[in-house]
Design a protein around this motif. Structure first.
Motif, mmCIF file in Angstrom:
data_model
loop_
_atom_site.group_PDB
_atom_site.id
_atom_site.type_symbol
_atom_site.label_atom_id
_atom_site.label_comp_id
_atom_site.label_asym_id
_atom_site.label_seq_id
_atom_site.Cartn_x
_atom_site.Cartn_y
_atom_site.Cartn_z
ATOM 1 N N LEU A 1 -107.292 -89.643 21.913
ATOM 2 C CA LEU A 1 -106.534 -89.419 20.583
ATOM 3 C C LEU A 1 -105.035 -89.616 20.801
ATOM 4 C CD1 LEU A 1 -108.336 -86.685 18.501
ATOM 5 C CD2 LEU A 1 -108.537 -89.128 18.226
ATOM 6 N N ALA B 1 -100.755 -69.397 22.330
ATOM 7 C CA ALA B 1 -99.870 -69.926 23.443
ATOM 8 C C ALA B 1 -98.429 -69.722 23.031
ATOM 9 C CB ALA B 1 -100.169 -71.591 23.473
ATOM 10 N N ARG C 1 -102.773 -73.946 18.381
ATOM 11 C CA ARG C 1 -101.758 -72.929 18.873
ATOM 12 C C ARG C 1 -102.433 -71.806 19.351
ATOM 13 N NH1 ARG C 1 -98.594 -68.636 16.720
ATOM 14 N NH2 ARG C 1 -96.878 -68.014 18.022
ATOM 15 N N GLU C 2 -103.439 -71.212 18.228
ATOM 16 C CA GLU C 2 -103.881 -69.930 18.294
ATOM 17 C C GLU C 2 -105.109 -69.598 17.648
ATOM 18 O OE1 GLU C 2 -100.653 -69.507 15.489
ATOM 19 O OE2 GLU C 2 -101.954 -69.353 13.675
ATOM 20 N N ARG D 1 -102.120 -80.577 22.102
ATOM 21 C CA ARG D 1 -102.311 -79.153 21.573
ATOM 22 C C ARG D 1 -102.209 -79.087 19.949
ATOM 23 N NH1 ARG D 1 -98.916 -74.405 20.991
ATOM 24 N NH2 ARG D 1 -97.595 -74.690 19.461
ATOM 25 N N GLN D 2 -101.880 -80.021 19.211
ATOM 26 C CA GLN D 2 -101.825 -79.839 17.840
ATOM 27 C C GLN D 2 -103.398 -80.186 17.409
ATOM 28 O OE1 GLN D 2 -98.383 -78.342 17.670
ATOM 29 N NE2 GLN D 2 -99.526 -78.799 15.432
ATOM 30 N N VAL D 3 -104.140 -81.145 18.155
ATOM 31 C CA VAL D 3 -105.427 -81.118 17.576
ATOM 32 C C VAL D 3 -106.310 -79.769 18.015
ATOM 33 C CG1 VAL D 3 -107.589 -82.348 18.355
ATOM 34 C CG2 VAL D 3 -105.389 -83.484 18.057
ATOM 35 N N MET D 4 -106.019 -79.113 19.238
ATOM 36 C CA MET D 4 -106.713 -78.056 19.716
ATOM 37 C C MET D 4 -106.289 -76.766 19.088
ATOM 38 S SD MET D 4 -109.341 -79.155 21.106
ATOM 39 C CE MET D 4 -110.404 -78.301 22.444
ATOM 40 N N TYR E 1 -108.054 -71.742 22.009
ATOM 41 C CA TYR E 1 -109.013 -72.215 20.795
ATOM 42 C C TYR E 1 -110.462 -71.423 21.384
ATOM 43 C CZ TYR E 1 -111.001 -75.425 24.336
ATOM 44 O OH TYR E 1 -111.643 -75.993 25.821
ATOM 45 N N HIS F 1 -97.857 -82.468 23.714
ATOM 46 C CA HIS F 1 -97.540 -81.914 22.347
ATOM 47 C C HIS F 1 -98.607 -82.275 21.271
ATOM 48 C CE1 HIS F 1 -93.623 -80.225 23.458
ATOM 49 N NE2 HIS F 1 -93.632 -81.143 24.472
ATOM 50 N N MET F 2 -99.322 -83.430 21.459
ATOM 51 C CA MET F 2 -100.320 -83.672 20.365
ATOM 52 C C MET F 2 -101.435 -83.324 20.670
ATOM 53 S SD MET F 2 -98.617 -87.799 20.321
ATOM 54 C CE MET F 2 -96.969 -87.640 19.938
ATOM 55 N N TYR G 1 -94.583 -87.622 16.485
ATOM 56 C CA TYR G 1 -95.600 -87.201 15.756
ATOM 57 C C TYR G 1 -95.754 -87.938 14.550
ATOM 58 C CZ TYR G 1 -96.235 -82.303 17.775
ATOM 59 O OH TYR G 1 -96.586 -81.448 18.476
ATOM 60 N N TRP H 1 -97.677 -91.069 15.399
ATOM 61 C CA TRP H 1 -99.094 -90.704 15.724
ATOM 62 C C TRP H 1 -99.892 -90.412 14.297
ATOM 63 C CZ3 TRP H 1 -100.924 -85.405 16.399
ATOM 64 C CH2 TRP H 1 -102.271 -85.045 17.155
ATOM 65 N N ALA I 1 -95.176 -85.919 26.312
ATOM 66 C CA ALA I 1 -95.445 -85.944 24.837
ATOM 67 C C ALA I 1 -96.782 -85.764 24.396
ATOM 68 C CB ALA I 1 -94.531 -87.344 24.340
ATOM 69 N N HIS J 1 -96.249 -71.465 24.978
ATOM 70 C CA HIS J 1 -95.750 -72.574 25.000
ATOM 71 C C HIS J 1 -96.316 -73.857 24.226
ATOM 72 C CE1 HIS J 1 -93.963 -71.482 29.288
ATOM 73 N NE2 HIS J 1 -94.824 -70.466 28.900
ATOM 74 N N ILE J 2 -95.482 -75.061 23.908
ATOM 75 C CA ILE J 2 -95.911 -75.806 22.880
ATOM 76 C C ILE J 2 -96.639 -77.061 23.430
ATOM 77 C CG2 ILE J 2 -94.051 -75.114 21.340
ATOM 78 C CD1 ILE J 2 -92.151 -77.061 22.655
#
Lengths: 139, 139, 139
Positions: B70, B43, B100-101, B95-98, B51, B92-93, A63, A66, B89, B45-46
Motif C-alpha cells: 500500500l 504512539a 495512532r491510538e 501508520r495512518q492505515v494501522m 493497534y 507516515h502512511m 498524503y 497517496w 515518508a 511519534h508519527i
C-alpha cells in the motif's frame, strides 16, 4: 467530572485540504479549564477526517497523492454512491483511511503530545461549511 | 475521577516491527488502581502505531507485506517528504492505515477484551528510541 | 463518574455485512442514564469493525468493492495467516482500514452527531456469533 463541548467550523476553498488545528484545540482545552482528562476531536461530516501527523509540506503533498491513488476521485461513475447525484464517493473512502477522530490526553491542562504530533482537519470534499466537534471530559 | 499517565519506551532493532504490549498495558492499569474507565494508548511519534489485532506470526508477516504494497518504502525519491533528508515518508502512511491510538475499556480493573484482542506497538521507522503514552481515566 | 457496559451480539448470514447500529447504541446510552460523557463502541473480534459513515446503499457497495481491492479474499493461499487453517487473513486487513472502534460524544443524553453520521458494525468474516462492546463513562 467536568465536561465541555465546542463546534469548530471550516470552509476550505479547495476540494481537498489539510488544516493544522492544534492551536485551536489547545484553546478549547484552555477554555474548558480541565487539567486532567481526555479530549475527543471528531469530524461531524463523513467526508472529512481528524488525524494526527506531521505539519510538513512535502508529507501533506504525499498524503494527497497517496489517498488519490488508493481511492481515485475520477471517473466518478466508478462509484455507485455517485449514482445518487453526488460526486464524493472517493471522499468517504479517503476519510476512512485517515480516520474520523482522535482521542488525545490532557495532562496539566495541555495536549500531552510527542515532539511532532499535530492535529489536522483533513477535508476531502470541501468548498462548503463543515464542522468538527471537540468534547472534553475530566477534572 | 482518577487519572493516570505513563510513557513506555521502545527501540526496535529493525526498521519495522510489531510488538505485543498487552501485558505492559495491563500492568499500567494495575498501577493506576482504576477499576472502571477508559484507557488511551497512543504512539507519541508519527511513524508508529498502536493497534489491536491477533498475535499470530503469519498474520504479522501478512500485515508487513500488505503495508509495503500500500505504501512502499522504496524508491525513497517518490515522496516529497523525503526531499527534507528523511527516508521515512512511507512510515507516515503505514501508520495512518494501522492507526495512532486505541481506546480500550477497563472493567473490574481489567482490559475488557474479546478472546483474541491483543494490543500491538507497530513500528515503521525504528532503530531509535520512541515512546507511547498510556493515559487512564476512571474510578 | 458513572460507567456502563454492554455487549451486543451479531451473526450475519454473509461473510461480509454492514449493519447500522446507531439506534442500538442510543438505546444503551438511554439505559446508562449518562447525560454528558464519552461512549466507546468497539469490535471484540479482530475481523470486524465499528465505524461511522453514511447509511447509503451505493456507498456500502462501493466500500465492499474497495476493501476487496485493497485486501482481496482470494486466493486464500497468498496469506501466511491462512496456513493456520483459517481463510480470513483478508478480514484482518479490511478491519484495519475501517477501524476497530469509535469514540463518540454524549451531550444531553444523546449521541452528539453531525447530520449524516451513523454507526456501523462492519463484518468481514461473518456467519458466526460475534460481539461488540459498548462502554460509557460520564455523569
Amino acid at each position: 467530572m467536568k465536561s465541555y463541548r465546542k463546534e469548530l467550523w471550516f470552509k476550505t476553498p479547495e476540494r481537498r485540504a489539510y488544516v493544522n488545528i492544534t492551536g485551536q484545540i489547545q484553546n478549547e482545552i484552555d477554555q474548558s479549564g480541565i487539567q486532567e482528562g481526555l479530549c475527543l476531536v471528531n469530524a461531524m461530516h463523513i467526508t472529512s477526517s481528524v488525524y494526527i501527523n506531521d505539519d510538513e509540506r512535502g508529507l501533506i503533498s504525499d498524503y494527497d497523492k497517496w489517498l488519490e491513488k488508493l481511492a481515485p476521485h475520477a471517473p466518478v461513475d466508478q462509484y455507485r454512491h455517485n449514482d445518487t447525484g453526488e460526486d464524493n464517493a472517493d471522499a468517504h473512502m479517503k476519510r476512512q483511511v485517515m480516520g474520523r477522530e482522535v482521542v488525545v490526553a490532557i495532562t496539566q491542562g495541555k495536549l500531552d503530545f510527542g515532539p511532532w504530533e499535530q492535529i489536522f482537519y483533513g477535508e476531502f470534499d470541501g468548498r462548503r461549511k463543515k464542522r468538527i466537534l471537540v468534547k472534553i471530559i475530566g477534572e
